[in-house]
Design a protein around this motif. Structure first.
Motif, PDB file in Angstrom:
ATOM      1  N   ALA A 143       0.858  -1.184   0.000  1.00  0.00           N
ATOM      2  CA  ALA A 143       0.000   0.000   0.000  1.00  0.00           C
ATOM      3  C   ALA A 143       0.894   1.234   0.000  1.00  0.00           C
ATOM      4  CB  ALA A 143      -0.928  -0.010   1.215  1.00  0.00           C
ATOM      5  N   LEU A 144       0.283   2.399   0.137  1.00  0.00           N
ATOM      6  CA  LEU A 144       1.023   3.662   0.096  1.00  0.00           C
ATOM      7  C   LEU A 144       1.101   4.265   1.489  1.00  0.00           C
ATOM      8  CD1 LEU A 144       2.363   5.769  -1.829  1.00  0.00           C
ATOM      9  CD2 LEU A 144       0.165   6.975  -1.800  1.00  0.00           C
ATOM     10  N   PHE A 145       2.317   4.443   1.976  1.00  0.00           N
ATOM     11  CA  PHE A 145       2.564   5.153   3.234  1.00  0.00           C
ATOM     12  C   PHE A 145       2.864   6.606   2.892  1.00  0.00           C
ATOM     13  CE2 PHE A 145       3.256   0.788   4.182  1.00  0.00           C
ATOM     14  CZ  PHE A 145       3.135   0.604   5.553  1.00  0.00           C
ATOM     15  N   VAL A 146       2.258   7.516   3.635  1.00  0.00           N
ATOM     16  CA  VAL A 146       2.391   8.946   3.352  1.00  0.00           C
ATOM     17  C   VAL A 146       2.814   9.698   4.607  1.00  0.00           C
ATOM     18  CG1 VAL A 146       1.127  11.042   2.697  1.00  0.00           C
ATOM     19  CG2 VAL A 146       0.695   8.899   1.500  1.00  0.00           C
ATOM     20  N   ASN A 147       3.793  10.589   4.454  1.00  0.00           N
ATOM     21  CA  ASN A 147       4.151  11.524   5.516  1.00  0.00           C
ATOM     22  C   ASN A 147       3.130  12.665   5.454  1.00  0.00           C
ATOM     23  OD1 ASN A 147       5.316  13.931   6.756  1.00  0.00           O
ATOM     24  ND2 ASN A 147       7.227  12.768   6.919  1.00  0.00           N
ATOM     25  N   ASN A 148       2.245  12.716   6.428  1.00  0.00           N
ATOM     26  CA  ASN A 148       1.136  13.670   6.383  1.00  0.00           C
ATOM     27  C   ASN A 148       1.612  15.117   6.395  1.00  0.00           C
ATOM     28  OD1 ASN A 148      -0.746  11.522   6.457  1.00  0.00           O
ATOM     29  ND2 ASN A 148      -0.610  11.444   8.689  1.00  0.00           N
ATOM     30  N   LYS A 149       2.650  15.394   7.183  1.00  0.00           N
ATOM     31  CA  LYS A 149       3.144  16.770   7.278  1.00  0.00           C
ATOM     32  C   LYS A 149       3.789  17.217   5.965  1.00  0.00           C
ATOM     33  CE  LYS A 149       6.059  19.835  10.077  1.00  0.00           C
ATOM     34  NZ  LYS A 149       6.694  20.465   8.877  1.00  0.00           N
ATOM     35  N   MET A 150       4.615  16.365   5.380  1.00  0.00           N
ATOM     36  CA  MET A 150       5.259  16.725   4.127  1.00  0.00           C
ATOM     37  C   MET A 150       4.226  16.939   3.025  1.00  0.00           C
ATOM     38  SD  MET A 150       8.726  14.356   4.006  1.00  0.00           S
ATOM     39  CE  MET A 150       9.205  15.015   2.397  1.00  0.00           C
ATOM     40  N   LEU A 151       3.179  16.109   3.026  1.00  0.00           N
ATOM     41  CA  LEU A 151       2.139  16.270   2.017  1.00  0.00           C
ATOM     42  C   LEU A 151       1.415  17.604   2.193  1.00  0.00           C
ATOM     43  CD1 LEU A 151       0.902  14.494  -0.306  1.00  0.00           C
ATOM     44  CD2 LEU A 151      -0.937  13.966   1.309  1.00  0.00           C
ATOM     45  N   ASP A 153       2.560  20.308   3.730  1.00  0.00           N
ATOM     46  CA  ASP A 153       3.494  21.403   3.449  1.00  0.00           C
ATOM     47  C   ASP A 153       3.655  21.630   1.945  1.00  0.00           C
ATOM     48  OD1 ASP A 153       3.865  21.776   6.141  1.00  0.00           O
ATOM     49  OD2 ASP A 153       5.822  20.785   6.225  1.00  0.00           O
ATOM     50  N   ALA A 154       3.401  20.569   1.161  1.00  0.00           N
ATOM     51  CA  ALA A 154       3.487  20.692  -0.298  1.00  0.00           C
ATOM     52  C   ALA A 154       2.190  21.242  -0.895  1.00  0.00           C
ATOM     53  CB  ALA A 154       3.813  19.333  -0.913  1.00  0.00           C
ATOM     54  N   MET A 173       6.638  17.222  -3.354  1.00  0.00           N
ATOM     55  CA  MET A 173       7.387  17.048  -2.107  1.00  0.00           C
ATOM     56  C   MET A 173       8.895  16.992  -2.312  1.00  0.00           C
ATOM     57  SD  MET A 173       5.060  14.500   0.276  1.00  0.00           S
ATOM     58  CE  MET A 173       4.594  13.309  -0.984  1.00  0.00           C
ATOM     59  N   THR A 174       9.332  17.087  -3.565  1.00  0.00           N
ATOM     60  CA  THR A 174      10.763  17.055  -3.878  1.00  0.00           C
ATOM     61  C   THR A 174      11.329  18.468  -3.850  1.00  0.00           C
ATOM     62  OG1 THR A 174      10.494  15.072  -5.251  1.00  0.00           O
ATOM     63  CG2 THR A 174      12.454  16.425  -5.633  1.00  0.00           C
ATOM     64  N   ASN A 175      12.380  18.640  -3.068  1.00  0.00           N
ATOM     65  CA  ASN A 175      13.017  19.951  -2.945  1.00  0.00           C
ATOM     66  C   ASN A 175      14.525  19.733  -2.799  1.00  0.00           C
ATOM     67  OD1 ASN A 175      14.162  22.393  -1.782  1.00  0.00           O
ATOM     68  ND2 ASN A 175      12.058  23.064  -1.381  1.00  0.00           N
ATOM     69  N   ALA A 176      15.266  20.029  -3.861  1.00  0.00           N
ATOM     70  CA  ALA A 176      16.707  19.769  -3.874  1.00  0.00           C
ATOM     71  C   ALA A 176      17.429  20.555  -2.778  1.00  0.00           C
ATOM     72  CB  ALA A 176      17.287  20.112  -5.242  1.00  0.00           C
ATOM     73  N   GLU A 177      17.004  21.798  -2.535  1.00  0.00           N
ATOM     74  CA  GLU A 177      17.679  22.621  -1.525  1.00  0.00           C
ATOM     75  C   GLU A 177      17.497  22.044  -0.130  1.00  0.00           C
ATOM     76  OE1 GLU A 177      16.395  26.629  -1.825  1.00  0.00           O
ATOM     77  OE2 GLU A 177      17.243  26.934  -3.837  1.00  0.00           O
ATOM     78  N   LYS A 178      16.305  21.502   0.152  1.00  0.00           N
ATOM     79  CA  LYS A 178      16.031  20.920   1.463  1.00  0.00           C
ATOM     80  C   LYS A 178      16.463  19.461   1.552  1.00  0.00           C
ATOM     81  CE  LYS A 178      11.979  23.822   2.467  1.00  0.00           C
ATOM     82  NZ  LYS A 178      10.515  23.808   2.781  1.00  0.00           N
ATOM     83  N   ALA A 259      11.804  11.573   2.637  1.00  0.00           N
ATOM     84  CA  ALA A 259      10.947  11.139   1.543  1.00  0.00           C
ATOM     85  C   ALA A 259       9.511  11.108   2.030  1.00  0.00           C
ATOM     86  CB  ALA A 259      11.375   9.761   1.033  1.00  0.00           C
ATOM     87  N   GLY A 260       8.603  11.607   1.202  1.00  0.00           N
ATOM     88  CA  GLY A 260       7.220  11.778   1.643  1.00  0.00           C
ATOM     89  C   GLY A 260       6.322  10.584   1.444  1.00  0.00           C
TER      90      GLY A 260
END
Length: 411
Positions: A143-151, A153-154, A173-178, A259-260
């Motif tokens: 199944a799909l696990f999701v980071n709720n905060k990262m989602l 914030d995006a 949710m991809t941010n090279a600087e972060k 990773a989100g």
């Protein structure tokens, strides 16, 4: 070291000794090899269940836990020499190879009247060349696990439910600087295992029910292109995707909040809770492509073709995989493969993080049950995934994989 523990209730022992209630001539001792996590302590639920079986049937059970990494090798060596357990727990990927080698008892006639009592995907995982050699002890899927905060914030307010939303969430949710990414994924064989669901969701096949190899067809190619592009084009996966060959390595970026999203099974739950108790995460059915599909795993029970206690061994398999398995597997926070486990009331009783797996159980697909599957998975699809991640054209890689698979299958 394998643990040997003979289980026998006082009542059954007395009955056997005195010839009251049970006939000594009809009572057998069953040697049972089980995957060690199910017998990790003296109070593990399996022991009480086996005591109930003994009290009901008069048979005795000698339970021998074996580590997953040792089970297939130990079984093959022992059974090829005419020895080994009477009943054994098998990763569903091992059934075809052992059946093809003539090491498993054909249970087709015994299981035919019971087929409706099992979920279709897990039941199919015990079938080889249209004959049933095993029944499902428990099942799992991804199944799909999701980071709720990262989602959040995006700027996304719900977990993705289809491929387009999945792609958008991974990129957002991809941010090279972060140093954050949308999705953590495995490499080689681990990544290939995660990949199969997406092939089926796109209407593709690897090897169909008639045994035809279909790796190179457009639907399969498109699915690999979709998933691999999240790394090669969008950089939405960390570079660990190139080397992550264990679930611990796959889980790490998610646990570290780099990773989100994570595509995994219920085995990840304990790892996430232990690795980061403060992580805000949730589980959801896999985002759907053209159709819903999720690769299943789990363990089946089978009987040694050389057993001298075949009837008693079959009784144990039927006992442990039947309706009683719903309650038994619930004690382990695992999913029973019994049909009743997918009933609404049974799903409602599950822990929240387990419910999504059972909600999508009807979409569960077993990997091809062919004797050559382990070789195909390791030598073909592990290489496919590595090759496309390193930039080789997907169509070329899949065409080569199709030819390799046909060669292995003798087509």
């Amino acid at each position: 070291m394998n643990i040997h523990r003979k289980l026998m209730t006082g009542a059954a022992a007395l009955a056997l000794g005195l010839g009251v209630g049970f006939s000594p001539a009809l009572a057998d001792n069953i040697v049972f090899w089980i995957n060690s996590p199910l017998a990790s302590s003296p109070d593990a639920p399996i022991y009480a269940e086996l005591k109930a079986f003994e009290a009901e049937t008069g048979h005795t059970v000698e339970l021998q836990p074996v580590a997953h990494m040792e089970m297939e090798r130990n079984l093959t060596v022992a059974m090829s020499g005419g020895a080994g357990p009477d009943v054994m727990a098998l990763d569903i990927a091992w059934v075809a190879g052992l059946a093809n080698a003539g090491l498993l008892m054909d249970l087709t006639e015994q299981t035919a009247p019971l087929a409706e009592g099992y979920q279709k995907g897990p039941l199919a995982s015990g079938r080889f060349e249209q004959r049933q050699y095993a029944l499902p002890l428990y099942t799992n899927n991804v199944a799909l696990f999701v980071n709720n905060k990262m989602l959040a914030d995006a700027g996304i307010d719900k977990a993705p439910t289809n491929w387009e939303e999945f792609r958008e969430a991974a990129i957002a949710m991809t941010n090279a600087e972060k140093g954050t990414y949308g999705l953590t994924f495995g490499g080689s064989r681990t990544g290939a295992f995660q990949l199969y669901s997406f092939i089926w969701q796109n209407g593709g096949e690897v090897i169909d029910d008639e045994g035809k190899v279909r790796v190179g067809e457009p639907e399969s190619v498109e699915a690999v292109e979709f998933l691999s592009s999240l790394y090669t084009e969008h950089k939405a996966m960390p570079d660990s995707v190139l080397t992550a060959n264990s679930w611990d390595e796959v889980n790490a970026p998610f646990i570290q909040e780099r990773a989100g999203m994570l595509v995994s099974g219920d085995w990840a739950i304990a790892a996430l809770k232990n690795g980061n108790p403060n992580l805000d995460w949730s589980v959801h059915p896999l985002p759907v492509g053209k159709q819903a599909a999720t690769v299943i795993g789990g363990y089946n029970l089978a009987v040694n073709a050389n057993t001298s206690v075949g009837d008693a061994s079959w009784q144990l398999v039927e006992w442990l995989t039947g309706p009683r398995s719903v309650e038994l597997m619930g004690k382990y926070n695992r999913l029973s493969a019994a049909a009743g486990a997918a009933a609404p009331e049974a799903i409602a009783a599950l822990p929240e993080e387990i419910k999504p797996f059972m909600e999508q159980a009807d979409a569960g697909r077993a990997r091809p049950v062919v004797a050559e599957w382990s070789q195909i998975h390791s030598e073909v699809f592990g290489t496919v995934w590595d090759s496309v991640l390193r930039g080789q054209p997907v169509a070329d890689v899949m065409s080569k994989a199709d030819a390799q698979t046909k060669s292995i299958m003798g087509q």
